[in-house]
Write a protein that holds these residues in place. Structure first.
Motif, mmCIF file in Angstrom:
data_model
loop_
_atom_site.group_PDB
_atom_site.id
_atom_site.type_symbol
_atom_site.label_atom_id
_atom_site.label_comp_id
_atom_site.label_asym_id
_atom_site.label_seq_id
_atom_site.Cartn_x
_atom_site.Cartn_y
_atom_site.Cartn_z
ATOM 1 N N UNK A 60 -15.064 -5.546 17.792
ATOM 2 C CA UNK A 60 -14.490 -4.840 18.932
ATOM 3 C C UNK A 60 -14.794 -3.350 18.971
ATOM 4 N N UNK A 61 -15.122 -2.745 17.823
ATOM 5 C CA UNK A 61 -15.220 -1.288 17.775
ATOM 6 C C UNK A 61 -16.598 -0.835 17.301
ATOM 7 N N UNK A 62 -17.026 0.265 17.896
ATOM 8 C CA UNK A 62 -18.329 0.827 17.566
ATOM 9 C C UNK A 62 -18.243 1.954 16.544
ATOM 10 N N UNK A 63 -17.074 2.607 16.468
ATOM 11 C CA UNK A 63 -16.919 3.723 15.537
ATOM 12 C C UNK A 63 -15.471 3.797 15.061
ATOM 13 N N UNK A 64 -15.233 4.467 13.914
ATOM 14 C CA UNK A 64 -13.864 4.595 13.385
ATOM 15 C C UNK A 64 -12.908 5.313 14.329
ATOM 16 N N UNK A 65 -13.433 6.095 15.259
ATOM 17 C CA UNK A 65 -12.568 6.819 16.195
ATOM 18 C C UNK A 65 -11.873 5.890 17.183
ATOM 19 N N UNK A 66 -12.306 4.623 17.236
ATOM 20 C CA UNK A 66 -11.756 3.674 18.206
ATOM 21 C C UNK A 66 -10.594 2.855 17.651
ATOM 22 N N UNK A 67 -10.234 3.047 16.377
ATOM 23 C CA UNK A 67 -9.130 2.271 15.814
ATOM 24 C C UNK A 67 -8.369 3.081 14.773
ATOM 25 N N UNK A 68 -7.133 2.659 14.531
ATOM 26 C CA UNK A 68 -6.266 3.284 13.532
ATOM 27 C C UNK A 68 -5.634 2.175 12.686
ATOM 28 N N UNK A 69 -5.386 2.473 11.419
ATOM 29 C CA UNK A 69 -4.879 1.467 10.487
ATOM 30 C C UNK A 69 -3.540 1.907 9.900
ATOM 31 N N UNK A 70 -2.552 1.029 9.998
ATOM 32 C CA UNK A 70 -1.290 1.147 9.271
ATOM 33 C C UNK A 70 -1.255 -0.003 8.268
ATOM 34 N N UNK A 71 -0.800 0.255 7.046
ATOM 35 C CA UNK A 71 -0.860 -0.773 6.001
ATOM 36 C C UNK A 71 0.476 -0.895 5.278
ATOM 37 N N UNK A 72 0.892 -2.123 5.085
ATOM 38 C CA UNK A 72 2.015 -2.436 4.199
ATOM 39 C C UNK A 72 1.450 -3.248 3.037
ATOM 40 N N UNK A 73 1.609 -2.749 1.814
ATOM 41 C CA UNK A 73 1.112 -3.472 0.646
ATOM 42 C C UNK A 73 -0.011 -2.731 -0.059
ATOM 43 N N UNK A 74 0.033 -2.687 -1.372
ATOM 44 C CA UNK A 74 -0.958 -1.956 -2.160
ATOM 45 C C UNK A 74 -2.345 -2.589 -2.079
ATOM 46 N N UNK A 75 -2.423 -3.902 -1.979
ATOM 47 C CA UNK A 75 -3.730 -4.567 -1.904
ATOM 48 C C UNK A 75 -4.493 -4.149 -0.652
ATOM 49 N N UNK A 76 -3.779 -4.100 0.462
ATOM 50 C CA UNK A 76 -4.418 -3.663 1.696
ATOM 51 C C UNK A 76 -4.805 -2.194 1.631
ATOM 52 N N UNK A 77 -3.926 -1.358 1.070
ATOM 53 C CA UNK A 77 -4.209 0.067 0.937
ATOM 54 C C UNK A 77 -5.465 0.302 0.109
ATOM 55 N N UNK A 78 -5.564 -0.357 -1.045
ATOM 56 C CA UNK A 78 -6.746 -0.198 -1.898
ATOM 57 C C UNK A 78 -8.002 -0.705 -1.207
#
Length: 285
Positions: free
Chosen positions: A107-125
C-alpha cells in the motif's frame, strides 16, 4: 565406546531437563489461557453496549458530525500492532508481523505514508531492526493486562487521528479461535463507518447528542483496542501452550531415540568385551 556412551547419557539428561521445562511452561500457559479467555469474554458486553449507544447517536441524530466518523482522503495510515513481550509461542508474533509488512509493502511507497504504534517487545524489536520509526510503544504488559496498562498508547493513537495526523488507523492482532488456532487479523478502527448503519434503540441525551458522541467515540475506540489486547493475550498463551506441547512430545521422542542408541552402544561394548575375553582365553589355551 565408553566415551560415546557418556556423551549419549549427557544428551539424555539434557533433553530430560528441557522436557521438564517445556512441560512446566505448557501447564503455566494453560492456566494463563483460561484467565485470558475469561477476561476477553467479560469485556465483550461493555464493548457491545457502548457500540449500541454510539450507533444510536450516529444513526438517529441528523447532522451529527465527528472526525472519527468522517472518511477523508488517505494521505497517511497508522497501524497499531499487538505482539508479545516473550517468544517461545510458535508463529504467534511472526504471523502478525508478516501481515503488517505485507500490507505496508503493497500500500505504501515511502515511510512518510504510514505510522507505527506497537504493543509488545517482540514487535518493537522487529521494527527497530528494520529502521521503521515507531510513534509510541508499550512493553512489559502483565499476563492479565488492565485498561490502564494500554490507555496511553490507545488514547494517543485515537487523538492523533482526530487531529488529522493520519487518515486511517488499522488494528493488527491475533484473533483467538482456540488453543491451536489464532488468526492474524487487521481491522480498520478509524474512521468508524460500521457504526452508522447499525440497528439501534432510542435514547435521550443530555446535554446533547453531539456532546455525548464527543466523549463516547474515543472511549469506544480505546475499548476496541483493549479488547484486541485481551484477544492477543489469549492467543499468545494458546500459541505458547501448543508450542510447548509439541516441544514436550519432541523431547520424549528424542529421549527414546537416545535411549535406544545408548542401549545399542552398551550391548556392543558388552559383546566386544566378551569377544576379547574369549580371544584371550583361546590364545592361552
Amino acid at each position: 565406546m565408553a566415551k560415546g556412551m557418556r556423551e549419549i547419557k549427557r544428551q539424555i539428561k539434557s533433553t530430560q531437563n528441557t522436557k521438564q521445562i517445556t512441560r512446566a511452561m505448557e501447564m503455566v500457559s494453560a492456566a494463563n489461557l483460561r484467565r485470558a479467555q475469561r477476561a476477553a469474554e467479560a469485556a465483550r458486553p461493555y464493548s457491545d453496549k457502548l457500540k449500541e449507544v454510539v450507533a444510536s447517536i450516529a444513526a438517529g441524530s441528523k447532522g451529527v458530525k465527528h472526525p472519527m466518523l468522517q472518511t477523508r482522503e488517505v494521505k497517511k495510515t497508522a497501524y497499531l500492532v499487538i505482539t508479545s513481550d516473550r517468544g517461545l509461542a510458535g508463529g504467534y508474533n511472526a504471523n502478525v508481523l508478516r501481515k503488517v509488512m505485507t500490507e505496508i509493502r503493497e500500500r505504501h511507497q515511502s515511510p512518510s505514508e504510514y505510522a507505527i504504534f506497537v504493543i509488545g517487545r517482540k514487535g518493537s524489536n522487529f521494527f527497530k531492526k528494520r529502521n521503521v520509526e515507531i510513534v509510541q510503544e508499550v512493553t512489559g504488559l502483565p499476563d492479565s493486562p488492565k485498561f490502564s496498562d494500554i490507555k496511553s498508547i490507545a488514547a494517543s493513537a485515537v487523538a492523533n487521528f482526530e487531529k488529522g495526523a493520519y487518515d486511517q488507523l488499522f488494528l493488527v492482532y491475533n484473533k483467538f479461535q482456540n488453543a491451536i488456532s489464532q488468526i492474524p487479523t487487521m481491522i480498520r478502527l478509524l474512521p468508524m463507518e460500521d457504526v452508522k448503519g447499525a440497528s439501534t434503540a432510542s435514547y435521550e441525551y443530555e446535554p446533547s447528542a453531539e456532546g455525548v458522541l464527543e466523549v463516547l467515540l474515543p472511549k469506544y475506540a480505546e475499548t476496541i483496542i483493549y479488547s484486541a489486547v485481551l484477544e492477543g493475550k489469549a492467543s499468545e498463551f494458546g500459541a505458547r501452550m501448543t508450542a510447548m506441547n509439541s516441544a514436550t512430545k519432541n523431547a520424549t521422542k528424542m529421549i527414546s531415540s537416545y535411549t535406544l542408541a545408548y542401549n545399542r552402544a552398551r550391548q556392543a561394548a558388552i559383546t566386544q568385551e566378551i569377544a576379547e575375553i574369549v580371544s584371550g582365553a583361546n590364545a592361552n589355551a
